[in-house]
Scaffold this motif. Structure first.
Motif, mmCIF file in Angstrom:
data_model
loop_
_atom_site.group_PDB
_atom_site.id
_atom_site.type_symbol
_atom_site.label_atom_id
_atom_site.label_comp_id
_atom_site.label_asym_id
_atom_site.label_seq_id
_atom_site.Cartn_x
_atom_site.Cartn_y
_atom_site.Cartn_z
ATOM 1 N N HIS A 1 -35.816 -95.695 -57.471
ATOM 2 C CA HIS A 1 -35.451 -97.115 -57.602
ATOM 3 C C HIS A 1 -34.737 -97.407 -58.916
ATOM 4 O O HIS A 1 -34.992 -96.753 -59.926
ATOM 5 N N ALA A 2 -33.882 -98.467 -58.857
ATOM 6 C CA ALA A 2 -33.147 -98.873 -60.062
ATOM 7 C C ALA A 2 -33.498 -100.301 -60.469
ATOM 8 O O ALA A 2 -33.040 -100.786 -61.495
ATOM 9 N N ASP A 3 -34.301 -100.980 -59.658
ATOM 10 C CA ASP A 3 -34.570 -102.400 -59.935
ATOM 11 C C ASP A 3 -35.992 -102.656 -60.421
ATOM 12 O O ASP A 3 -36.277 -103.695 -60.971
ATOM 13 N N HIS B 1 -27.038 -95.457 -50.291
ATOM 14 C CA HIS B 1 -27.473 -96.287 -51.438
ATOM 15 C C HIS B 1 -27.704 -95.356 -52.629
ATOM 16 O O HIS B 1 -27.227 -95.612 -53.735
ATOM 17 N N HIS C 1 -36.699 -93.840 -52.173
ATOM 18 C CA HIS C 1 -35.648 -93.326 -53.053
ATOM 19 C C HIS C 1 -36.043 -93.566 -54.499
ATOM 20 O O HIS C 1 -37.088 -94.174 -54.756
ATOM 21 N N ASP D 1 -33.816 -99.354 -49.499
ATOM 22 C CA ASP D 1 -32.628 -100.163 -49.818
ATOM 23 C C ASP D 1 -31.427 -99.716 -48.994
ATOM 24 O O ASP D 1 -30.284 -99.933 -49.374
HETATM 25 FE FE LIG Z 1 -32.678 -99.166 -54.720
#
Ligand SMILES: [Fe+2]
Length: 369
Positions: free
Chosen positions: A173-175, A227, A171, A245
């Motif tokens: 990512h956001a981190d 997510h 996906h 995630d």
């Molecule tokens: Fe994520």
């Protein structure tokens, strides 16, 4: 001249090879509780060291015959600690860049998957909790969710005699900053992303039911939104599931980032359906998540569990839909720092020039348990 510092890469290698070394964490307790180096010992000496107290490290028991590495947040106060210990006769070095630089430290573990045509290596950012995977079969390999510089994966692939031909993301990512595009360009590999219209760079799109070949092995695409809208899992030879995630070993992914409260509720509902689909897989399916919320030891043990164990341990998975949504939304952890900027860069397919650790700072907060 006396050596006073040690690099993250050198300490990483020492721990990886099991060389004798004592890592002495001198940060305040509250910072250590957030994230630490596996096997390190702690003395809450930060204020005393800042105040130049000569007895700041009195009472700390250390080995005289092996090196001591002092660690703080950014590698400044740890210099004072190392100097104090050298004056007492210890071979003490300060970790350059401190825990911020340690964010990029990594280790690996081979994942035992008996009935697959592939060998899977879990590549772990021990300093941050991101898990990526190198999947090799015959002479080729794929990488799932790369979060480290290209050389890490290239060196590992070379060691196993594989050429990296496919890169896949579960996906957006956001981190952490995705290293997928950079790695794909470096290897001339195909970059696969779940079908979506968020990214603004070329990629090969994957839909539910598609298959990606890696030598004699197959990755089957399972679109599992929740997510994020595009979140996707990859099933390896019907044996192991790379869940990104969507599903962790004791929890599930948070549905709220880059979403308002109504959207988060809808995503939580969609996530419940996706998880029900995953729970219908054989109970022995090995779950290989995209993150862990603990520092990862240098123990060569994969972070993985059969679906049946995950189902038993993750209380949320047993809840009916309405309860699942209520519990999930009530337990969302604090919003990770800088996630908007990270998502922006990942959608644009850009890596920062230089040091990414400022932007990626902070413990992983992807999971809801
Ligand atoms: Fe994520």
């Amino acid at each position: 001249m006396t050596q006073t510092v040690i690099s993250v890469e050198t300490l990483r290698e020492m721990l990886d090879q099991g060389q004798p070394v004592t890592v002495l964490d001198i940060r305040p307790e509250v910072e250590r509780a957030e994230w630490a180096i596996p096997g390190s010992i702690h003395v809450d000496a930060y204020d005393a060291l800042k105040a130049k107290d000569p007895d700041a490290l009195a009472g700390v028991e250390l080995q005289v015959d092996s090196p001591v590495v002092t660690v703080c947040g950014a590698g400044v106060t740890s210099l004072v600690a190392a100097e104090l210990l050298r004056a007492q006769g210890f071979h003490a070095l300060s970790l350059a860049g401190g825990m911020k630089a340690w964010s990029l430290a990594w280790n690996k573990a081979e994942v035992p998957i008996p009935d697959s045509n592939a060998t899977v290596i879990q590549v772990r950012r021990t300093g941050k909790g991101c898990l990526s995977y190198l999947i090799g079969s015959e002479s080729v390999a794929a990488v799932v969710d790369p979060s480290l510089k290209a050389e890490v994966y290239l060196d590992l692939a070379q060691h196993y005699g594989w050429k990296i031909t496919n890169i896949l993301e579960t996906h957006i990512h956001a981190d952490h900053l995705s290293r997928s595009r950079a790695l794909a360009e470096r290897c001339g590999a195909t970059l696969y992303l779940p079908a979506q219209n968020r990214t603004s760079f070329p990629f090969t799109s994957l839909q539910d039911g598609d298959e990606v070949e890696i030598g004699a092995a197959r990755l089957k695409v399972l679109h599992t939104p929740g997510h994020t809208g595009e979140s996707t899992c990859y099933l390896l030879d019907g044996q192991a599931l790379f869940t990104g995630d969507t599903l962790f070993l004791t929890g599930v992914g948070r549905p709220d980032l880059e979403a308002g409260p109504d959207e988060a509720r809808t995503r939580a509902q969609v996530l419940h359906r996706s998880l029900q689909r995953l729970l219908a897989l054989p109970p022995e399916t090995l779950i290989l998540p995209g993150h862990t919320s603990e520092p990862i030891p240098f123990d060569d043990r994969a972070i993985a569990a059969p679906l049946a164990h995950v189902r038993a341990r993750a209380e949320l998975l047993q809840a009916p839909e309405e309860t699942f949504i209520e519990l999930l939304l009530a337990r969302i952890p604090p919003t990770p720092p800088n996630h908007h900027r990270i998502v922006e860069l990942n959608q644009a397919g850009l890596l920062l020039e230089g040091d990414p650790t400022d932007l990626e700072a902070g413990a992983n907060r992807c999971a809801v348990g």
